[in-house]
Design an enzyme around this catalytic site. Structure first.
Site, PDB file in Angstrom:
ATOM      1  CG  HIS A  36      -1.762  -1.224   1.339  1.00  0.00           C
ATOM      2  ND1 HIS A  36      -1.272  -2.440   1.733  1.00  0.00           N
ATOM      3  CD2 HIS A  36      -3.085  -1.398   1.093  1.00  0.00           C
ATOM      4  CE1 HIS A  36      -2.257  -3.334   1.725  1.00  0.00           C
ATOM      5  NE2 HIS A  36      -3.363  -2.730   1.336  1.00  0.00           N
ATOM      6  N   PRO A 126      -6.111  -5.043  11.276  1.00  0.00           N
ATOM      7  CG  PRO A 126      -6.604  -6.817  12.687  1.00  0.00           C
ATOM      8  CD  PRO A 126      -5.476  -5.918  12.281  1.00  0.00           C
ATOM      9  CG  LEU A 127      -8.692  -0.914   8.558  1.00  0.00           C
ATOM     10  CD1 LEU A 127      -9.580  -0.508   7.382  1.00  0.00           C
ATOM     11  CD2 LEU A 127      -7.429  -0.084   8.581  1.00  0.00           C
ATOM     12  N   GLY A 164     -10.770   4.380   7.318  1.00  0.00           N
ATOM     13  CA  GLY A 164     -11.222   3.032   7.649  1.00  0.00           C
ATOM     14  C   GLY A 164     -11.268   2.822   9.150  1.00  0.00           C
ATOM     15  CG  HIS A 267      -5.965   1.565  -0.480  1.00  0.00           C
ATOM     16  ND1 HIS A 267      -6.144   2.081   0.781  1.00  0.00           N
ATOM     17  CD2 HIS A 267      -5.991   0.205  -0.333  1.00  0.00           C
ATOM     18  CE1 HIS A 267      -6.272   1.085   1.642  1.00  0.00           C
ATOM     19  NE2 HIS A 267      -6.194  -0.059   0.991  1.00  0.00           N
ATOM     20  CD  GLU A 416     -19.805  -5.807  25.476  1.00  0.00           C
ATOM     21  OE1 GLU A 416     -19.841  -5.133  24.425  1.00  0.00           O
ATOM     22  OE2 GLU A 416     -20.758  -5.842  26.294  1.00  0.00           O
ATOM     23  CG  ASP A 474     -30.304 -12.964  31.376  1.00  0.00           C
ATOM     24  OD1 ASP A 474     -31.409 -12.450  31.645  1.00  0.00           O
ATOM     25  OD2 ASP A 474     -29.225 -12.544  31.828  1.00  0.00           O
ATOM     26  CG  HIS A 478     -27.824 -12.886  27.732  1.00  0.00           C
ATOM     27  ND1 HIS A 478     -28.547 -12.350  26.692  1.00  0.00           N
ATOM     28  CD2 HIS A 478     -27.457 -11.828  28.521  1.00  0.00           C
ATOM     29  CE1 HIS A 478     -28.619 -11.033  26.850  1.00  0.00           C
ATOM     30  NE2 HIS A 478     -27.967 -10.699  27.944  1.00  0.00           N
TER      31      HIS A 478
HETATM   32  C1  TPP Z   1     -11.381  -4.649   9.994  1.00  0.00           C
HETATM   33  C2  TPP Z   1     -10.843  -4.464   8.611  1.00  0.00           C
HETATM   34  N1  TPP Z   1     -11.693  -4.453   7.573  1.00  0.00           N
HETATM   35  C3  TPP Z   1     -11.233  -4.343   6.309  1.00  0.00           C
HETATM   36  C4  TPP Z   1      -9.901  -4.247   6.067  1.00  0.00           C
HETATM   37  C5  TPP Z   1      -9.384  -4.180   4.645  1.00  0.00           C
HETATM   38  N2  TPP Z   1      -8.929  -2.804   4.358  1.00  0.00           N
HETATM   39  C6  TPP Z   1      -7.654  -2.464   4.459  1.00  0.00           C
HETATM   40  S1  TPP Z   1      -7.390  -0.841   4.153  1.00  0.00           S
HETATM   41  C7  TPP Z   1      -9.021  -0.590   3.849  1.00  0.00           C
HETATM   42  C8  TPP Z   1      -9.520   0.786   3.475  1.00  0.00           C
HETATM   43  C9  TPP Z   1      -9.053   1.781   4.432  1.00  0.00           C
HETATM   44  O1  TPP Z   1      -9.291   3.052   3.994  1.00  0.00           O
HETATM   45  P1  TPP Z   1      -8.472   4.242   4.619  1.00  0.00           P
HETATM   46  O2  TPP Z   1      -8.346   4.073   6.052  1.00  0.00           O
HETATM   47  O3  TPP Z   1      -9.093   5.489   4.122  1.00  0.00           O
HETATM   48  O4  TPP Z   1      -7.041   4.038   4.032  1.00  0.00           O
HETATM   49  P2  TPP Z   1      -6.350   4.794   2.830  1.00  0.00           P
HETATM   50  O5  TPP Z   1      -7.091   4.388   1.591  1.00  0.00           O
HETATM   51  O6  TPP Z   1      -6.468   6.231   3.106  1.00  0.00           O
HETATM   52  O7  TPP Z   1      -4.966   4.272   2.864  1.00  0.00           O
HETATM   53  C10 TPP Z   1      -9.739  -1.765   4.000  1.00  0.00           C
HETATM   54  C11 TPP Z   1     -11.201  -1.865   3.795  1.00  0.00           C
HETATM   55  C12 TPP Z   1      -9.037  -4.256   7.187  1.00  0.00           C
HETATM   56  N3  TPP Z   1      -7.727  -4.180   7.053  1.00  0.00           N
HETATM   57  N4  TPP Z   1      -9.542  -4.333   8.426  1.00  0.00           N
END
Ligand code: TPP
Length: 667
Positions: A36, A126-127, A164, A267, A416, A474, A478
């Site tokens: 990237h 993982p974003l 993201g 990207h 959580e 529950d 649950h």
């Molecule tokens: C939880 C999660 N979902 C999906 C992805 C796949 N993914 C990686 S980057 C991205 C897009 C992110 O966009 P942005 O934060 O704007 O990054 P930019 O294009 O500016 O580098 C996705 C969907 C991931 N890494 N983690």
């Protein structure tokens, strides 16, 4: 402002330094034919300002406890971090590592991986996780400062994050918690480039991030993310804020690429040789791939050397602590437990075994914690709004609040996922041992962070109560059914399901001792009898499973069970005994630890004669390996139901008689 205006008169300009990041990122992604480049090219200016003028770090001592933390939450832009680590002189990331970006065995993995190289504070990818982890780091900083003093704990946590990260739900939990706790030393630099993978972000989001963060109690501003002066002013002002700060930096993704910048095409794909050549021309960077001219590299290395003085000054300050305080600080930051804690705790375990209480294992956990908190001062407890149910607040623990970080207990609120990620951050920060509670069913809400704890090898303790249909009324929303199996499927996670108060205490000890493995403690809501009175001869839970009650005579049946079902197995053993059938009961609080034993021990526990019946109020998955082809499983094959717990055990056929009948059928 033009680029020329922004460029300083020094021999090495801001642009030279930023372009070094851009060039390495383009070259490495091109060589790997994957990665990237857009984000590192867009955030390079921000990174130069942060590292050159603000970040307190020392590549020669990457574990220095009072360093600022830098978290790259938008981990797909890993080349930004690797370029920074290389340029500032971290020994782990030499130019060959940059050339081996994304290759097997390199330190420069696709996404930053904790433990691969010094200077990588956490695994990201993982974003949203990075932001939430950073919140934990910032909480830990404040808690450590309250315990050990401003002289030795005084650092900031900086986070880079993209659209993201801010779209992910976990970011809301984390941002909200950070605002509530007033984490003024947390500074989030948002890569506000209005692009994600599918294209412009206005295809999917219209949040006003400034208002959003402000409403959560943050300071927030928007700036030109390519103007070094403005970036510096914004960071300076954020550092002076009492609140956590968002700096939304308007940037251009893939900055410098004449035909691709500002588009999603930069990207996540190499720019291509031609476009790289055009970009280098536009950026006035005439150097061959991976070549950083000495002058520019030296300027970066000076940036890397900048922190050494601060580190040395800190080393002197730590010497001024009293020997007791210094030792407490070092024990904590080295992740060690206080000398003699085991003996003190064993005395408690012995008392429990002597008292033989009939209590829920969540209550047994509370009792253990009350003792542990008196022995281990650096526990950082909490719950996601279920304190009275999880029984996680130890005696004498005060709440952590924006006004008082000397407390040991964090009211995480109904968050959580944010809680689990924050606990990862607390563990990664060092100095504290985080544990936190919710219902076992909601490990599903926290799972991505539990997974990262396991992947990073962090000692994070998840206190997960209400662990089966036994929770009763529950109902099925649950009642965990598949959660134990799914958690056991995760590598490097110890899933403990203790049978009684004695085992609960013993499993707590094991969770605390596992320095590089997170633990889940699955605990009952309902009372269970104490099944063991013997505590001499070590902690049998350490081997994952053990013979709780041997058969009288040659074994014909081996009953394997965990948690609340161990007492059912014991009753079934009595029924079978009355019928002249010799059955043994194996308590199996931790499959993972049992798997780590040698064949001889495992055979001695599982037995080689007769049939095996496993009992667990959950799905069978995972038990096949123990029951063999002749054995059977007594447990759940569907979701639960809403009714009193005892009724549900009857209804779903998880009773001593059902177990005895199942054994008969196998014999
Ligand atoms: C939880 C999660 N979902 C999906 C992805 C796949 N993914 C990686 S980057 C991205 C897009 C992110 O966009 P942005 O934060 O704007 O990054 P930019 O294009 O500016 O580098 C996705 C969907 C991931 N890494 N983690």
């Amino acid at each position: 402002m033009t680029r020329a205006d922004k460029t300083s008169n020094e021999a090495v300009s801001h642009d030279d330094m930023a372009n070094a990041i851009r060039a390495l990122s383009m070259d490495a992604v091109q060589a790997a034919n994957s990665g990237h480049p857009g984000m590192p090219m867009g955030m390079a200016d921000i990174a130069v300002v942060l590292f050159k003028d603000f970040l307190k770090f020392d590549p020669q001592d990457s574990h220095w406890p009072d360093r600022d933390r830098f978290v790259l939450s938008n981990g797909h832009g890993s080349m930004l971090l690797y370029a920074l680590l290389h340029l500032t002189g971290y020994p782990d990331i030499n130019i060959n590592q940059i050339k081996k970006f994304r290759q097997l065995g390199s330190r420069t993995a696709g996404h930053p991986e904790y433990g691969h190289a010094q200077g990588i504070e956490t695994t990201t990818g993982p974003l949203g996780q990075g932001i939430a982890t950073a919140v934990g780091m910032a909480i830990a900083e404040r808690m450590m400062e309250a315990r050990h003093g401003h002289e030795v704990v005084d650092h900031h946590t900086y986070v880079f994050a993209g659209d993201g990260c801010l779209m992910e739900g976990i970011s809301h939990e984390a941002v909200s918690l950070a605002g509530h706790l007033g984490l003024g030393k947390l500074i989030l630099l948002f890569d506000d480039n209005e692009i994600s993978i599918d294209g412009p972000t206005d295809m999917s989001v219209r949040d006003d991030q400034i208002k959003r963060f402000e409403s959560c109690g943050w300071e927030a501003c928007r700036i030109d993310g390519h103007d070094p002066k403005v970036i510096a002013q914004a960071i300076e002002s954020a550092k002076n804020s009492e609140k956590p700060s968002l700096i939304a930096c308007r940037t251009v993704i893939g900055y410098g690429s004449p035909n691709k910048q500002g588009t999603a095409s930069t990207h996540g794909a190499p720019l291509g040789e031609e476009e790289i050549a055009a970009t280098k021309e536009q950026l006035a960077w005439p150097h061959a791939p991976f070549v950083i001219p000495n002058k520019i590299l030296n300027a970066w290395r000076q940036t890397g050397d900048r922190g050494a003085n601060a580190r040395r000054a800190w080393n002197s300050r730590i010497e001024t602590l009293s020997p007791g305080n210094k030792s407490a600080f070092e024990t904590a930051t080295n992740g060690k437990l206080p000398d003699g804690w085991e003996n003190d705790f064993q005395a408690f375990v012995d008392t429990v075994a002597a008292d033989q209480p009939k209590i829920a294992t969540r209550q047994a956990s509370q009792n253990a914690l009350d003792t542990l908190a008196g022995i281990i001062p650096n526990l950082a407890g909490g719950s996601a709004d279920l304190t009275g149910s999880n029984l996680t607040k130890a005696k004498g623990m005060d709440a952590v609040t924006a006004e008082n970080f000397a407390g040991g207990y964090i009211y995480y609120g109904v968050r959580e996922h944010g809680m689990a990620a924050a606990m990862n951050g607390i563990a990664l920060h060092g100095g504290l041992i985080p544990y936190g509670g919710t219902f076992l069913i909601f490990t599903d809400y926290a799972r991505p962070s539990i997974r990262l704890a396991a992947l990073m090898g962090q000692r994070v303790i998840f206190v997960m109560t209400h662990d089966s249909i036994g929770l009763g009324e529950d109902g099925p929303t649950h009642q965990p059914v598949e959660q134990l199996a799914s958690l056991r499927a995760m590598p490097n996670l110890n899933v403990f399901r203790p049978a009684d108060a004695v085992e609960t205490a013993e499993c707590w000890a094991l969770a605390l001792q596992a320095e590089a493995t997170p633990s889940v403690l699955a605990l009952t809501r309902q009372g269970v009898p104490t099944l063991r009175s013997v505590t001499s001869g070590g902690n049998p839970c350490a081997r994952g499973a053990y013979v709780l009650a041997e058969a009288d005579g040659d074994r014909q049946v081996t009953l394997l069970a965990t948690g609340s079902e161990v007492s059912i197995a014991c009753e079934a053993r009595d029924i079978l005994k009355n019928e002249g059938i010799n059955a043994a009961v194996i308590s199996m609080p931790c499959h993972e630890l049992f798997e780590a034993q040698d064949d001889e021990y495992r055979e001695s526990v599982l037995g080689t004669n007769g049939v095996r019946v496993a009992i667990e109020a959950a799905v069978a998955q995972g038990w096949e390996r123990y029951i063999g082809s002749d054995g059977t499983f007594v447990g759940m094959t569907s979701f639960g139901a809403s009714a009193p717990g005892d009724t549900l055990y009857e209804h779903f056929g998880i009773t001593a008689q059902a177990v005895a009948d199942a054994a008969h059928q196998c014999l």
